[in-house]
Design a protein around this motif. Structure first.
Motif, mmCIF file in Angstrom:
data_model
loop_
_atom_site.group_PDB
_atom_site.id
_atom_site.type_symbol
_atom_site.label_atom_id
_atom_site.label_comp_id
_atom_site.label_asym_id
_atom_site.label_seq_id
_atom_site.Cartn_x
_atom_site.Cartn_y
_atom_site.Cartn_z
ATOM 1 N N UNK A 1 2.156 7.377 -5.670
ATOM 2 C CA UNK A 1 1.778 6.590 -6.845
ATOM 3 C C UNK A 1 1.670 7.497 -8.066
ATOM 4 N N UNK A 2 1.040 8.646 -7.913
ATOM 5 C CA UNK A 2 0.897 9.582 -9.030
ATOM 6 C C UNK A 2 2.256 10.034 -9.549
ATOM 7 N N UNK A 3 3.172 10.327 -8.652
ATOM 8 C CA UNK A 3 4.519 10.754 -9.064
ATOM 9 C C UNK A 3 5.260 9.625 -9.765
ATOM 10 N N UNK A 4 5.142 8.416 -9.215
ATOM 11 C CA UNK A 4 5.809 7.267 -9.824
ATOM 12 C C UNK A 4 5.237 6.959 -11.206
ATOM 13 N N UNK A 5 3.909 7.034 -11.340
ATOM 14 C CA UNK A 5 3.277 6.777 -12.636
ATOM 15 C C UNK A 5 3.723 7.797 -13.685
ATOM 16 N N UNK B 1 0.860 -1.178 0.000
ATOM 17 C CA UNK B 1 0.000 0.000 0.000
ATOM 18 C C UNK B 1 0.903 1.237 0.000
ATOM 19 N N UNK B 2 0.670 2.116 -0.966
ATOM 20 C CA UNK B 2 1.479 3.323 -1.103
ATOM 21 C C UNK B 2 0.573 4.552 -1.086
#
Length: 58
Positions: free
Chosen positions: A22-26, A16-17
């Motif tokens: 998650x948005x930055x990684x995507x 769980x992140x």
């Protein structure tokens, strides 16, 4: 220096992140034409390889 690479053998795990992370990684994965999974693996490897141990701090 952090260099993005491609291709890994893998096993499925669930983590769980935070949504913002998650948005930055995507976004970063898309900019580098990588899967999110490939980018996360590289980030984790970099963090572990550059982790300071208690011994190094003394």
């Amino acid at each position: 220096m952090f260099k993005i690479q491609k291709g890994y053998d893998s096993e499925s795990k669930t983590f769980r992140l935070p949504i913002k992370l998650i948005e930055r990684l995507e976004m970063l994965a898309g900019q580098n034409k990588l899967s999110l999974n490939q980018l996360v693996i590289q980030c984790l490897n970099y963090a572990i390889d550059n982790l300071e141990s208690d011994i190094e701090k003394t």
